[in-house]
Design an enzyme around this catalytic site. Structure first.
Site, PDB file in Angstrom:
ATOM      1  N   ASP A  30       0.877  -1.174   0.000  1.00 58.65           N
ATOM      2  CA  ASP A  30       0.000   0.000   0.000  1.00 58.65           C
ATOM      3  C   ASP A  30       0.910   1.218   0.000  1.00 58.65           C
ATOM      4  O   ASP A  30       1.495   1.560   1.028  1.00 58.65           O
ATOM      5  CB  ASP A  30      -0.899   0.008   1.237  1.00 58.65           C
ATOM      6  N   GLU A  70      -1.341  -1.417  -4.623  1.00 62.42           N
ATOM      7  CA  GLU A  70      -2.534  -0.591  -4.799  1.00 62.42           C
ATOM      8  C   GLU A  70      -2.201   0.611  -5.667  1.00 62.42           C
ATOM      9  O   GLU A  70      -1.200   1.287  -5.459  1.00 62.42           O
ATOM     10  CB  GLU A  70      -3.066  -0.131  -3.442  1.00 62.42           C
ATOM     11  N   ASP A 130      -2.564   0.877   7.141  1.00 60.71           N
ATOM     12  CA  ASP A 130      -1.789   0.789   5.900  1.00 60.71           C
ATOM     13  C   ASP A 130      -1.360  -0.664   5.696  1.00 60.71           C
ATOM     14  O   ASP A 130      -1.268  -1.131   4.557  1.00 60.71           O
ATOM     15  CB  ASP A 130      -0.555   1.686   5.976  1.00 60.71           C
TER      16      ASP A 130
END
Length: 204
Positions: free
Chosen positions: A14, A74, A149
């Site tokens: 992420d 992501e 996260d």
């Protein structure tokens, strides 16, 4: 880390400029299990370029330790703040560079795609994603991370795990820098975009 024959290791990332999350899954057939998750905390480092260096160093260390077969990352959320988008894109690019440097195939997923795959709701909150992952992977409450996260990164890895058995559009795969450029021509900065970045003096 030793791998059993037939198993696959997926690293989820992420991207972030202050805190970057990571999650590692072990996949055997149609079953996935948690190996590790955590964050790369860069809040104490003020120099933005040293932050990028730390991302490369830490992602490289994670790859060396867990030997992932693939990485799921992501995609940056495109908002109105050009400077925020630029910084987040740099962080994502450095993580991608670390994976390509180690010949780890990369798969990129939009945030909505990840949320939909895990919760069935594209507008799900981070808390909902974390809660679903906790149930799906049988993670103890006390083992859940402080920073979401980490669970966001784990969500990217789990989303990719689901795609392995039911491949469909929604992800992008990169095998080299040339491949990355060819598949992201729409994201290359135009002259107008560069002028907008240069004229944007907002500090974040």
């Amino acid at each position: 880390m030793k791998k059993v024959n037939g198993e696959k290791i997926i690293l989820g990332i992420d991207p972030g400029t202050n805190v970057m999350g990571y999650g590692v899954l072990r996949v055997n057939g149609n079953k996935a299990g948690l190996i590790a998750m955590g964050v790369i905390d860069m809040r104490k480092e003020r120099d933005p370029y040293l932050r990028l260096g730390k991302i490369f160093e830490r992602v490289t260390g994670i790859i060396d330790e867990y030997l992932p077969d693939e990485m799921a990352i992501e995609a940056p959320f495109f908002g109105k703040n050009v400077q925020s988008m630029l910084k987040l894109g740099r962080a994502q690019g450095v993580a991608i560079a670390a994976a390509i440097h180690h010949s780890v195939p990369i798969h990129e997923y939009a945030p909505l795609k990840i949320k939909m795959a895990i919760t069935g709701e594209g507008q799900a909150s981070k808390e909902q994603v974390a809660g679903m992952l906790q149930r799906l992977l049988n993670i103890k409450k006390e083992d859940m991370p402080k920073f979401m996260d980490a669970t966001d990164a784990l969500g990217a890895a789990y989303c990719h795990f689901l795609q392995l058995s039911t491949p469909e559009t929604g992800s992008k795969h990169y095998g080299s820098w040339k491949d990355f450029v060819n598949k992201n021509k729409d994201r290359l900065a135009s002259k107008d975009a560069l002028n907008e970045i240069n004229n944007n003096k907002q500090v974040i």
